[in-house]
Design a protein around this motif. Sequence first.
Motif, mmCIF file in Angstrom:
data_model
loop_
_atom_site.group_PDB
_atom_site.id
_atom_site.type_symbol
_atom_site.label_atom_id
_atom_site.label_comp_id
_atom_site.label_asym_id
_atom_site.label_seq_id
_atom_site.Cartn_x
_atom_site.Cartn_y
_atom_site.Cartn_z
ATOM 1 N N ALA A 90 -7.258 -12.860 9.243
ATOM 2 C CA ALA A 90 -7.884 -12.237 10.116
ATOM 3 C C ALA A 90 -7.208 -10.601 10.108
ATOM 4 C CB ALA A 90 -7.147 -13.099 11.454
ATOM 5 N N PHE A 91 -6.259 -10.276 9.362
ATOM 6 C CA PHE A 91 -5.643 -9.268 9.408
ATOM 7 C C PHE A 91 -6.275 -7.989 8.461
ATOM 8 C CE2 PHE A 91 -1.534 -9.956 12.306
ATOM 9 C CZ PHE A 91 -2.318 -9.932 13.246
ATOM 10 N N THR A 92 -7.040 -8.799 7.504
ATOM 11 C CA THR A 92 -7.436 -7.982 6.376
ATOM 12 C C THR A 92 -8.105 -6.670 6.366
ATOM 13 O OG1 THR A 92 -7.509 -9.978 4.810
ATOM 14 C CG2 THR A 92 -8.747 -8.170 4.235
ATOM 15 N N VAL A 93 -8.821 -6.725 7.502
ATOM 16 C CA VAL A 93 -9.725 -5.449 7.933
ATOM 17 C C VAL A 93 -8.727 -4.407 8.423
ATOM 18 C CG1 VAL A 93 -11.546 -4.523 9.245
ATOM 19 C CG2 VAL A 93 -12.018 -6.493 7.977
ATOM 20 N N GLN A 94 -7.842 -4.922 9.387
ATOM 21 C CA GLN A 94 -7.131 -3.887 9.951
ATOM 22 C C GLN A 94 -5.999 -3.359 9.043
ATOM 23 O OE1 GLN A 94 -8.152 -6.917 10.960
ATOM 24 N NE2 GLN A 94 -7.899 -7.002 13.237
ATOM 25 N N ASP A 95 -5.162 -4.211 8.261
ATOM 26 C CA ASP A 95 -4.453 -3.912 7.440
ATOM 27 C C ASP A 95 -4.859 -2.902 6.474
ATOM 28 O OD1 ASP A 95 -2.689 -5.343 8.740
ATOM 29 O OD2 ASP A 95 -1.963 -6.515 6.661
ATOM 30 N N CYS A 96 -6.252 -3.182 5.563
ATOM 31 C CA CYS A 96 -6.725 -2.417 4.720
ATOM 32 C C CYS A 96 -7.183 -0.962 5.358
ATOM 33 C CB CYS A 96 -7.725 -3.070 3.945
ATOM 34 S SG CYS A 96 -7.452 -4.343 2.893
ATOM 35 N N SER A 97 -7.757 -1.029 6.559
ATOM 36 C CA SER A 97 -8.136 0.365 7.117
ATOM 37 C C SER A 97 -6.899 1.173 7.381
ATOM 38 C CB SER A 97 -8.907 -0.103 8.397
ATOM 39 O OG SER A 97 -10.074 -0.902 8.260
ATOM 40 N N CYS A 98 -5.851 0.584 7.724
ATOM 41 C CA CYS A 98 -4.393 1.471 7.876
ATOM 42 C C CYS A 98 -4.322 2.167 6.634
ATOM 43 C CB CYS A 98 -3.387 0.723 8.493
ATOM 44 S SG CYS A 98 -3.457 0.299 10.150
ATOM 45 N N VAL A 99 -4.255 1.221 5.585
ATOM 46 C CA VAL A 99 -4.076 1.756 4.073
ATOM 47 C C VAL A 99 -4.690 2.936 3.782
ATOM 48 C CG1 VAL A 99 -4.064 1.269 1.659
ATOM 49 C CG2 VAL A 99 -3.171 -0.374 3.415
ATOM 50 N N LEU A 100 -6.288 2.705 4.147
ATOM 51 C CA LEU A 100 -7.448 3.822 3.608
ATOM 52 C C LEU A 100 -6.953 5.029 4.392
ATOM 53 C CD1 LEU A 100 -10.190 1.415 3.117
ATOM 54 C CD2 LEU A 100 -9.865 3.307 1.679
ATOM 55 N N GLU A 101 -6.692 4.842 5.714
ATOM 56 C CA GLU A 101 -6.405 6.080 6.668
ATOM 57 C C GLU A 101 -5.343 6.940 6.000
ATOM 58 O OE1 GLU A 101 -8.672 7.798 8.416
ATOM 59 O OE2 GLU A 101 -7.308 9.068 9.740
ATOM 60 N N ASN A 102 -4.008 6.102 5.721
ATOM 61 C CA ASN A 102 -3.022 6.886 5.402
ATOM 62 C C ASN A 102 -3.460 7.748 4.089
ATOM 63 O OD1 ASN A 102 -1.335 5.992 7.196
ATOM 64 N ND2 ASN A 102 0.122 5.160 5.719
ATOM 65 N N ILE A 103 -4.214 7.041 3.228
ATOM 66 C CA ILE A 103 -4.856 7.672 1.952
ATOM 67 C C ILE A 103 -5.555 8.982 2.128
ATOM 68 C CG2 ILE A 103 -6.305 7.397 -0.027
ATOM 69 C CD1 ILE A 103 -5.258 4.513 -0.195
ATOM 70 N N PHE A 104 -6.482 8.789 2.960
ATOM 71 C CA PHE A 104 -7.192 10.057 3.503
ATOM 72 C C PHE A 104 -6.414 11.350 4.102
ATOM 73 C CE2 PHE A 104 -10.571 6.659 4.240
ATOM 74 C CZ PHE A 104 -11.297 6.789 3.095
ATOM 75 N N VAL A 105 -5.442 11.015 4.719
ATOM 76 C CA VAL A 105 -4.684 11.926 5.317
ATOM 77 C C VAL A 105 -3.850 12.673 4.180
ATOM 78 C CG1 VAL A 105 -2.955 12.452 7.298
ATOM 79 C CG2 VAL A 105 -4.918 11.152 7.863
ATOM 80 N N ALA A 106 -3.057 11.764 3.707
ATOM 81 C CA ALA A 106 -2.298 12.184 2.548
ATOM 82 C C ALA A 106 -2.890 13.040 1.693
ATOM 83 C CB ALA A 106 -1.630 11.099 1.918
ATOM 84 N N ALA A 107 -4.328 12.776 1.160
ATOM 85 C CA ALA A 107 -5.144 13.405 0.191
ATOM 86 C C ALA A 107 -5.200 14.659 0.860
ATOM 87 C CB ALA A 107 -6.206 12.568 0.152
ATOM 88 N N ASN A 108 -5.736 14.945 2.035
ATOM 89 C CA ASN A 108 -5.853 16.121 2.590
ATOM 90 C C ASN A 108 -4.756 17.078 2.809
ATOM 91 O OD1 ASN A 108 -7.468 18.272 4.060
ATOM 92 N ND2 ASN A 108 -6.649 17.517 6.098
ATOM 93 N N ALA A 109 -3.482 16.339 2.910
ATOM 94 C CA ALA A 109 -2.415 17.237 3.083
ATOM 95 C C ALA A 109 -2.066 17.766 1.621
ATOM 96 C CB ALA A 109 -1.051 16.272 3.467
ATOM 97 N N LEU A 110 -2.522 17.265 0.692
ATOM 98 C CA LEU A 110 -2.151 17.789 -0.474
ATOM 99 C C LEU A 110 -3.400 18.345 -1.279
ATOM 100 C CD1 LEU A 110 -0.507 14.594 -2.106
ATOM 101 C CD2 LEU A 110 0.626 16.842 -1.220
#
Length: 172
Positions: A90-110
């Motif tokens: 039940a948490f797969t979508v939520q957990d993976c989406s958090c991972v993805l958003e961190n990736i997008f923001v970190a990428a932009n920061a770099l």
Amino acid sequence: MANKAIQAILTRVSCREYNEKKVSLGKLNQILEAGKYAPSGKFRQIANITCVRTKAKIERLRELLKEQFGRECLYGANTVVLVHGPRDDAFTVQDCSCVLENIFVAANALKVQSCWINQFDELFLTPKGMKMKERLGIPAENRLVGAAILGYAKDPSKLVVKERKADFISIK
Ligand SMILES: Cc1cc2nc3c(=O)[nH]c(=O)nc-3n(C[C@H](O)[C@H](O)[C@H](O)COP(=O)(O)O)c2cc1C
């Protein structure tokens, strides 16, 4: 905009045209590490990241996506970060989406551009896609919640933040 973290969030945009330049391993590791430190429901850490950057594998993914969806889905990017977890959790979508958003923001920061690519789960349910999923070492039972493509914009002037709807937020 003084705070750098807020700035990285507010200036992130999806990029849909990449040049050939590859993201360095140094930057990539920082971006993936940011994904790893995303929150997870009950701290079960059910999400996993599979990063693809070998030329032959990227080309195969591009080819399979084109065959399945009739268009170029990776926009010329040469790094694909696949984020997946157990299909029946039940948490797969939520957990993976958090991972993805961190990736997008970190990428932009770099100063690395990115975009969410959504076609992989459907692709990996086809016979050829299943083989590729196996070749990448992704468990057959895992759902591909999303992918982040990473790279550098062909034309940075096209990276414009889209205005959000006026009634997005209400504070009661
Ligand atoms: C769940 C989800 C799926 C998405 N799938 C795709 C996709 O397959 N291809 C694509 O080009 N963009 C995809 N996007 C990116 C959105 O189109 C984009 O975030 C939206 O238009 C807002 O633009 P921005 O990211 O520049 O703020 C997806 C975004 C999300 C959150």
